[in-house]
Each structure stands twice: as structure tokens, then as C-alpha cells.
Design a protein around this motif. Structure first.
Motif, PDB file in Angstrom:
ATOM      1  N   GLU A 214       0.799  -1.224   0.000  1.00  0.00           N
ATOM      2  CA  GLU A 214       0.000   0.000   0.000  1.00  0.00           C
ATOM      3  C   GLU A 214       0.834   1.277   0.000  1.00  0.00           C
ATOM      4  O   GLU A 214       0.292   2.360  -0.161  1.00  0.00           O
ATOM      5  CB  GLU A 214      -0.926   0.018   1.229  1.00  0.00           C
ATOM      6  N   PHE A 215       2.147   1.148   0.206  1.00  0.00           N
ATOM      7  CA  PHE A 215       3.037   2.304   0.257  1.00  0.00           C
ATOM      8  C   PHE A 215       4.243   2.032  -0.645  1.00  0.00           C
ATOM      9  O   PHE A 215       4.618   0.887  -0.869  1.00  0.00           O
ATOM     10  CB  PHE A 215       3.541   2.558   1.688  1.00  0.00           C
ATOM     11  N   TRP A 216       4.873   3.122  -1.104  1.00  0.00           N
ATOM     12  CA  TRP A 216       6.172   2.994  -1.747  1.00  0.00           C
ATOM     13  C   TRP A 216       7.216   3.143  -0.637  1.00  0.00           C
ATOM     14  O   TRP A 216       7.395   4.221  -0.100  1.00  0.00           O
ATOM     15  CB  TRP A 216       6.380   4.059  -2.822  1.00  0.00           C
ATOM     16  N   VAL A 217       7.870   2.036  -0.285  1.00  0.00           N
ATOM     17  CA  VAL A 217       8.722   1.980   0.906  1.00  0.00           C
ATOM     18  C   VAL A 217      10.190   2.140   0.527  1.00  0.00           C
ATOM     19  O   VAL A 217      10.694   1.449  -0.366  1.00  0.00           O
ATOM     20  CB  VAL A 217       8.529   0.641   1.654  1.00  0.00           C
ATOM     21  N   THR A 218      10.882   3.033   1.227  1.00  0.00           N
ATOM     22  CA  THR A 218      12.331   3.117   1.163  1.00  0.00           C
ATOM     23  C   THR A 218      12.874   2.668   2.513  1.00  0.00           C
ATOM     24  O   THR A 218      12.551   3.260   3.541  1.00  0.00           O
ATOM     25  CB  THR A 218      12.808   4.543   0.855  1.00  0.00           C
ATOM     26  N   PHE A 219      13.654   1.606   2.512  1.00  0.00           N
ATOM     27  CA  PHE A 219      14.146   0.969   3.736  1.00  0.00           C
ATOM     28  C   PHE A 219      15.582   1.420   3.957  1.00  0.00           C
ATOM     29  O   PHE A 219      16.478   1.093   3.177  1.00  0.00           O
ATOM     30  CB  PHE A 219      14.068  -0.552   3.565  1.00  0.00           C
ATOM     31  N   LEU A 220      15.820   2.164   5.032  1.00  0.00           N
ATOM     32  CA  LEU A 220      17.168   2.566   5.430  1.00  0.00           C
ATOM     33  C   LEU A 220      17.723   1.501   6.363  1.00  0.00           C
ATOM     34  O   LEU A 220      17.304   1.388   7.520  1.00  0.00           O
ATOM     35  CB  LEU A 220      17.131   3.926   6.143  1.00  0.00           C
ATOM     36  N   ASN A 221      18.663   0.705   5.874  1.00  0.00           N
ATOM     37  CA  ASN A 221      19.224  -0.402   6.646  1.00  0.00           C
ATOM     38  C   ASN A 221      20.568   0.009   7.223  1.00  0.00           C
ATOM     39  O   ASN A 221      21.511   0.301   6.484  1.00  0.00           O
ATOM     40  CB  ASN A 221      19.383  -1.630   5.741  1.00  0.00           C
ATOM     41  N   GLY A 222      20.675  -0.009   8.557  1.00  0.00           N
ATOM     42  CA  GLY A 222      21.894   0.459   9.207  1.00  0.00           C
ATOM     43  C   GLY A 222      22.881  -0.611   9.588  1.00  0.00           C
ATOM     44  O   GLY A 222      23.976  -0.304  10.081  1.00  0.00           O
ATOM     45  N   GLY A 223      22.520  -1.899   9.397  1.00  0.00           N
ATOM     46  CA  GLY A 223      23.417  -2.981   9.797  1.00  0.00           C
ATOM     47  C   GLY A 223      23.900  -3.800   8.622  1.00  0.00           C
ATOM     48  O   GLY A 223      23.608  -3.504   7.460  1.00  0.00           O
ATOM     49  N   ARG A 224      24.650  -4.841   8.943  1.00  0.00           N
ATOM     50  CA  ARG A 224      25.156  -5.741   7.921  1.00  0.00           C
ATOM     51  C   ARG A 224      23.993  -6.420   7.211  1.00  0.00           C
ATOM     52  O   ARG A 224      23.007  -6.801   7.845  1.00  0.00           O
ATOM     53  CB  ARG A 224      26.050  -6.788   8.601  1.00  0.00           C
ATOM     54  N   VAL A 225      24.088  -6.587   5.902  1.00  0.00           N
ATOM     55  CA  VAL A 225      22.998  -7.194   5.132  1.00  0.00           C
ATOM     56  C   VAL A 225      23.060  -8.708   5.283  1.00  0.00           C
ATOM     57  O   VAL A 225      24.062  -9.325   4.919  1.00  0.00           O
ATOM     58  CB  VAL A 225      23.097  -6.814   3.644  1.00  0.00           C
ATOM     59  N   PRO A 226      22.014  -9.337   5.829  1.00  0.00           N
ATOM     60  CA  PRO A 226      22.027 -10.796   5.968  1.00  0.00           C
ATOM     61  C   PRO A 226      21.930 -11.484   4.611  1.00  0.00           C
ATOM     62  O   PRO A 226      21.518 -10.892   3.617  1.00  0.00           O
ATOM     63  CB  PRO A 226      20.764 -11.087   6.807  1.00  0.00           C
ATOM     64  N   ASP A 227      22.326 -12.768   4.592  1.00  0.00           N
ATOM     65  CA  ASP A 227      22.100 -13.581   3.404  1.00  0.00           C
ATOM     66  C   ASP A 227      20.600 -13.770   3.219  1.00  0.00           C
ATOM     67  O   ASP A 227      19.805 -13.557   4.139  1.00  0.00           O
ATOM     68  CB  ASP A 227      22.760 -14.959   3.561  1.00  0.00           C
ATOM     69  N   HIS A 228      20.216 -14.199   2.039  1.00  0.00           N
ATOM     70  CA  HIS A 228      18.820 -14.512   1.728  1.00  0.00           C
ATOM     71  C   HIS A 228      17.919 -13.284   1.833  1.00  0.00           C
ATOM     72  O   HIS A 228      16.734 -13.399   2.150  1.00  0.00           O
ATOM     73  CB  HIS A 228      18.263 -15.616   2.642  1.00  0.00           C
ATOM     74  N   GLN A 229      18.494 -12.083   1.594  1.00  0.00           N
ATOM     75  CA  GLN A 229      17.659 -10.881   1.614  1.00  0.00           C
ATOM     76  C   GLN A 229      16.585 -11.003   0.544  1.00  0.00           C
ATOM     77  O   GLN A 229      16.866 -11.269  -0.610  1.00  0.00           O
ATOM     78  CB  GLN A 229      18.518  -9.651   1.352  1.00  0.00           C
ATOM     79  N   ALA A 230      15.336 -10.845   0.941  1.00  0.00           N
ATOM     80  CA  ALA A 230      14.229 -10.954  -0.017  1.00  0.00           C
ATOM     81  C   ALA A 230      13.295  -9.777   0.167  1.00  0.00           C
ATOM     82  O   ALA A 230      12.919  -9.435   1.287  1.00  0.00           O
ATOM     83  CB  ALA A 230      13.465 -12.260   0.195  1.00  0.00           C
ATOM     84  N   THR A 231      12.954  -9.132  -0.934  1.00  0.00           N
ATOM     85  CA  THR A 231      12.011  -8.018  -0.874  1.00  0.00           C
ATOM     86  C   THR A 231      10.877  -8.277  -1.844  1.00  0.00           C
ATOM     87  O   THR A 231      10.990  -9.077  -2.766  1.00  0.00           O
ATOM     88  CB  THR A 231      12.700  -6.691  -1.242  1.00  0.00           C
ATOM     89  N   ALA A 232       9.789  -7.599  -1.601  1.00  0.00           N
ATOM     90  CA  ALA A 232       8.614  -7.778  -2.466  1.00  0.00           C
ATOM     91  C   ALA A 232       7.939  -6.431  -2.650  1.00  0.00           C
ATOM     92  O   ALA A 232       8.070  -5.523  -1.827  1.00  0.00           O
ATOM     93  CB  ALA A 232       7.644  -8.771  -1.835  1.00  0.00           C
ATOM     94  N   GLY A 233       7.190  -6.312  -3.766  1.00  0.00           N
ATOM     95  CA  GLY A 233       6.385  -5.118  -3.957  1.00  0.00           C
ATOM     96  C   GLY A 233       7.226  -3.883  -4.214  1.00  0.00           C
ATOM     97  O   GLY A 233       8.362  -3.941  -4.690  1.00  0.00           O
ATOM     98  N   ASP A 234       6.667  -2.721  -3.881  1.00  0.00           N
ATOM     99  CA  ASP A 234       7.328  -1.439  -4.104  1.00  0.00           C
ATOM    100  C   ASP A 234       8.225  -1.124  -2.909  1.00  0.00           C
ATOM    101  O   ASP A 234       7.836  -0.403  -1.987  1.00  0.00           O
ATOM    102  CB  ASP A 234       6.292  -0.337  -4.315  1.00  0.00           C
TER     103      ASP A 234
END
Length: 403
Positions: A34-54
Motif C-alpha cells: 500500500e506504500f512505496w517503501v524506502t528501507f534505510l538499513n543500518g546494519g550488515r545485510v544478511p544472506d537470503h535478503q528478499a524483498t517484495a512489492g514497491d
């Protein structure tokens, strides 16, 4: 037909484990419908990162928290000071470019005090944005750390910042299980609206017919502090395999230190009935394939346990002021949802005994609200629709603070 989606800026900093990341990603994926999401990630990126949608992911120069509770840089190119300066500017630039209708900040100001230097400028920028001021919300887990030496001062500071800059608190818990006031006790009452969303569970993973459940699954979230549990589990497996041929799977987690992983690999060689995996994309399918679970007691681990309905023994992680997991474990055990082993009693022999006893344990069907992700989307939509009302009501309060 595509419909307009409001822009939402979500900030999350995970440091010790993966709990904050997994919960925030579950929320982000749900919100992206329902939103256009911008994710500010401050830590180490884990394996298997999966995103969906906007959903757009912006990885800031990664920081972590050491055992001494000090920040350290997870990128060798930058010192902590350099990383903090870059992050602060990136966050402000992203806000200016995006002009979001919603800003959602995970945990701060109830935690992450050491990152106030990058978050307070963001909050002040949103507060000053008179042309298109966003709805500013805080995303909180079920239980706050409340064993700090200066706890009263910390809580009052968090209360002041919340009342000054935030339009609402979203607590991702069922209030029948935990309420904010149980672990948050400022000197003055919180004025900011407080909304319980229910627990943020990842949702059952659709798939083929599930195999019969068999064996013990041992896990420790991201694995950063899982080595003592895994060492005890190896000893317990040797005992239970000799006695009853009870198989065991250990999932170490992507953040288990490399030296600890290599120790596990070396010690497990030749052990019959033992499967060792470094990490997996999702725990729930594995839980549903095993008859018993042994784990720590982080928020997301508990969500997987409750959704899979697997009989579980939890060994909460406790260190210094980190008492959140043992509080959660005690509450769950009192409700008959899990069995608990105090970490002070953790030995291979004791763990082997408790695993055998766990086969006679049937979790109490709790009825706890696990629809926190969907409820969060709905609540933010409702708050955004009434944003002008909220902001108008908050003006006298803000004016008073500005004096």
C-alpha cells in the motif's frame, strides 16, 4: 489499474542479532502493498535478503554493537566517526529527495541512543517541514530492555523525545501478553498515542504437503551469540542419539562468528544423526518438518515457533542489561506456550534430559494476535488519513516544548 501509493521511509538498525531486521523486513514487505517503501538499513545485510512489492533498499555504511556496547564499523573502509557522518548525510539527503508522507523509525528513542546523532536531525527535519510534514511513527517490539543503571533517566528522555517528535507508537505485541508500561516507566506519562498491532509474524509459508515431523531443530536467530547453545546441543545429541537415535539439525545462523562455525564443523564430523546447516532462507518450513525445537528466545524465533506450533524449549540469551529474552521466555512459559531452560543451567546433560521431556509437552493454543504486519499497514493508513487532525492537536504541546 495502478493506484497512487504514499511514500514511506523506514529506518532500522540491527546490531547484535537479526531480530530487528527480520521484523522490520516483514513490516516493509507488508507495507509495500500500500506504500512505496524506502528501507534505510543500518546494519550488515544478511544472506537470503528478499524483498517484495514497491520496496527500495538503501544500505547505509554498516555499524554493529560490540560486547562492550560500543559501536564498531562493519566496513573496513570507514571508521565509526566516518561512517556516522556519512550515514547522517545519506539519511537527510534521502528524506529531502523522497519527501515521504510517513517516517517509521524502528526502536529509537527507546533504544539506539548512540545513533541519536543521525536520527534527531531526521526528526527535526520532519518536524520543520511545514509544507508537507510527514506522519512520524515509532515501531517497537513487545518488551523493552529495563535493566540499565540509569533506567529512569533513559525512559524519561525517550518519553520526552517521543512526545516532542512522534505522532504515534506502534507496539508489535498482543497487550494480553505484554504492555509497554510493563517495561517502560518514565517519570511523566507518555502523551503520544499508543497502538498495539499484535505480533509481527512472518506468515505461514505455502508449499507442498509437509513431511512427517521428526527430530530436534536447534537454532539461535542470527547466531551471533549462539555458540554456547550449539556446544551444549552437540553434547546433548551424542547422549540422545546413543539412547534413542533421536536426530538433530543445527542451523548456526549467518552471523555466527567464523571461528565458532569452524569449531562446529570440526566437532560434528562423524556424528551420526546430526545435520549441520550454516543458514536457511526461512526457519518455519524447517520447524514444521521437526517434532521439537530448541532455541534462544528472540522475538522472531518466537513468532516462528508459535506459527509452526512446534513444541519448543527456549534457552533465553542473557548478558548484562540484555534481559529482554528472559522476560519473554518467562511470560511464554507461564502461558504454557513453551518450556524454558534457564541459561545458567545449560549443560549438554541437562539439555539432553529436557529435550527428551519436551516430547510430552503440548503447547497451549494461545489465541495470541499474530496479525501485526497486516494490522500495522491498516493502522498507518488510518493515521495518515487523519494526519491533519493529529498534527493540529499536537501543536500546543510542541509549542510549549519549544519555549
Amino acid at each position: 489499474m495502478n493506484h497512487y501509493k504514499p511514500r514511506l521511509l523506514l529506518y532500522c538498525q540491527h546490531s547484535l542479532g537479526m531480530g530487528h531486521w527480520v521484523r522490520a523486513m516483514t513490516l516493509a514487505n507488508a507495507l509495500s502493498r500500500e506504500f512505496w517503501v524506502t528501507f534505510l538499513n543500518g546494519g550488515r545485510v544478511p544472506d537470503h535478503q528478499a524483498t517484495a512489492g514497491d520496496l527500495d533498499m538503501l544500505n547505509l555504511p554498516p555499524l554493529g554493537m560490540g560486547e562492550d556496547h560500543q559501536l564498531y564499523s562493519q566496513d573496513d573502509r570507514y571508521s565509526v566517526k566516518e561512517a556516522l557522518a556519512m550515514r547522517r548525510q545519506l539519511i537527510l539527503d534521502t528524506y529531502t529527495l523522497l519527501r515521504p508522507e510517513v517516517v517509521l523509525i524502528e526502536l529509537f528513542p527507546f533504544g539506539r541512543k548512540k545513533l541519536a546523532g543521525e536520527l534527531l536531525p531526521l526528526l527535526k527535519a520532519a518536524h520543520r517541514d511545514t509544507q508537507a510534514r510527514p506522519l512520524v511513527l515509532c515501531s517497537l517490539r513487545d518488551i523493552m530492555v529495563n535493566a540499565r543503571k540509569d533506567q529512569s533517566r533513559h525512559d524519561e528522555r525517550a518519553r520526552w523525545i517521543t512526545d516532542r517528535y512522534f505522532d504515534g507508537l506502534l507496539v508489535h505485541a498482543d497487550p494480553r501478553f505484554a504492555r509497554l508500561e510493563d517495561s517502560f516507566k518514565p517519570r511523566h506519562p507518555l502523551q503520544t498515542p499508543l497502538l498495539y498491532t499484535g505480533f509481527v509474524a512472518p506468515g505461514r509459508v505455502p508449499g507442498a504437503i509437509k513431511p512427517p515431523r521428526r527430530g530436534v531443530l536447534v537454532s539461535a536467530g542470527g547466531g551471533m551469540v549462539g555458540a554456547p547453545l550449539f556446544q551444549a546441543a552437540l553434547q546433548a545429541h551424542a547422549i540422545n542419539w546413543a539412547k534413542e537415535k533421536l536426530p538433530m539439525t543445527i542451523v548456526a545462523g549467518p552471523f555466527l562468528p567464523e571461528a565458532d562455525w569452524q569449531d562446529l564443523v570440526a566437532q560434528s564430523k562423524g556424528m551420526a544423526g546430526l545435520t549441520l546447516r550454516h543458514s536457511v532462507p526461512a526457519m518455519q518450513p524447517l520447524l514444521e518438518a521437526h517434532s521439537l525445537s530448541v532455541s534462544q528466545c528472540g522475538y522472531n524465533t518466537v513468532m516462528d515457533i508459535l506459527e509452526s506450533r512446534t513444541p519448543a524449549l527456549v534457552v533465553p540469551f542473557v548478558r548484562g542489561q540484555e534481559d529482554e529474552q528472559i522476560q519473554r521466555a518467562q511470560k511464554l512459559a507461564e502461558l504454557g506456550l513453551v518450556e524454558m531452560l534457564n541459561p545458567t543451567e545449560l549443560t549438554g546433560q541437562r539439555l539432553a534430559e529436557r529435550i527428551r521431556q519436551l516430547r510430552d509437552f503440548s503447547p497451549n493454543p494461545s489465541g495470541l494476535n499474530l496479525a501485526g504486519a497486516d494490522n500495522t499497514v491498516r493502522l498507518i493508513q488510518e493515521l495518515l488519513a487523519g494526519k491533519n487532525n493529529l498534527i493540529a492537536k499536537s501543536q500546543p504541546k510542541e509549542a510549549a516544548h519549544a519555549c
